[in-house]
Enzyme design. Sequence first.
Site, PDB file in Angstrom:
ATOM      1  CD  GLU A   6      -7.017   2.676   2.122  1.00 32.65           C
ATOM      2  OE1 GLU A   6      -6.659   3.820   2.458  1.00 32.65           O
ATOM      3  OE2 GLU A   6      -7.882   2.443   1.258  1.00 32.65           O
TER       4      GLU A   6
ATOM      5  CE  LYS B 113      -2.989   2.761   3.035  1.00 36.66           C
ATOM      6  NZ  LYS B 113      -3.713   2.849   4.318  1.00 36.66           N
TER       7      LYS B 113
ATOM      8  CD  GLU C 152      -5.672   8.377  11.192  1.00 36.12           C
ATOM      9  OE1 GLU C 152      -5.084   7.294  11.368  1.00 36.12           O
ATOM     10  OE2 GLU C 152      -5.904   8.848  10.062  1.00 36.12           O
TER      11      GLU C 152
ATOM     12  CD  GLU D 221     -10.175   8.310  -0.319  1.00 35.82           C
ATOM     13  OE1 GLU D 221      -9.355   8.338   0.620  1.00 35.82           O
ATOM     14  OE2 GLU D 221     -10.502   7.254  -0.900  1.00 35.82           O
TER      15      GLU D 221
END
Length: 367
Positions: free
Chosen positions: A216, A122, A172, A352
Amino acid sequence: MPPMPTASWMLATPRAVLYAEQRRPLPLAAEPRPGPGQFARAARTAEEALRHAPAGCAVVGALPFDERTAAILALARPRCRPRPPAGRHAPGPAAADLRGDPGYLEAVGAAIDACRARTVQKVVLARSLLIPGPTPDDAPALLDRLLRQQPDAYVFCVDVGNLRLLIGASPELLLSRTGNRLLLNPLAGSARRHADPAEDAAAARALLGSPKDRCEHGIVVTELGRQLEPLCTELHIPARPSLKATGQLWHLSTTIRARLRHPAPSALALAALLHPTPAVCGAPREAARRLIEALESGPRGYYTGLVGWMDRHGDGQWVIALRCGELSPQGLLLHAGAGILAASDPEAELAETDVKLSTLLGVLALR
């Protein structure tokens, strides 16, 4: 509540606003210096400074994404004030209309090829957008709007030097340490929200069931667990992610709780170990970092870095610098990124990032 035009560092949790008007920079010019190992050296320097600091002092500041950019850390006496109430009208979920970005699409395509070739599992690729007009003088008003429009976000502002302010509203939390208790809330995997409730609920369900997004997210959680396990006497990681909503996006979210072995590493030492996580870099970390350097248009600076604080007991809180940009006399340089896997679609990843850019574009539209 009036804005805070003199604060050189601010971090708002969903409950309160911490800010520092005066800071005494730590002696970071020689040790720790930018380069490999800077984050760990910064943690040691901060811990030593706090041992000799007056009561009530904390280390506040920001770490960059890459260790070759200097950390911004200082001693201060943070003050606390209530967070202003949420605005009457929440921000809409609409994405920004940015008319495409061919360079980003090409970079995402190259990253997908690298994932399919198993060079990386990733990689998180970011893009930037300069908005002329806003300057650091606009920061108080923009922060006030972010605080009211993003009531569940970690809203932050840090003076990073050279007439630049890092400003944003991150969803986050990297970590929060209180004594031997540790809390983390990694996010990875996203879906655009919709104004229609039924369509919005369908998007949330689709995200929870998405193999690509679950993969992910799993990469991030698995790596954090691997790094934390030797440091903990207890480590609780839910088997499945849950959903977390912002005004613009649904996110896959996992709340990790742990008890640290004695002696417990400080909050900044833990941040230095874990940062950058696969949520903002990729996996394996070094291979993803090399690909980011090759494919992104320039250094990230403090985007996807950390903003936070630590007290003399080693307790503290560090959040990931997302949904953010740098205010300078030239304007507002925005950043947004997306996690790329072998199964990614370039147009979907570009869309996104458009939605993520809309967090700050939305407050600019209200000027």
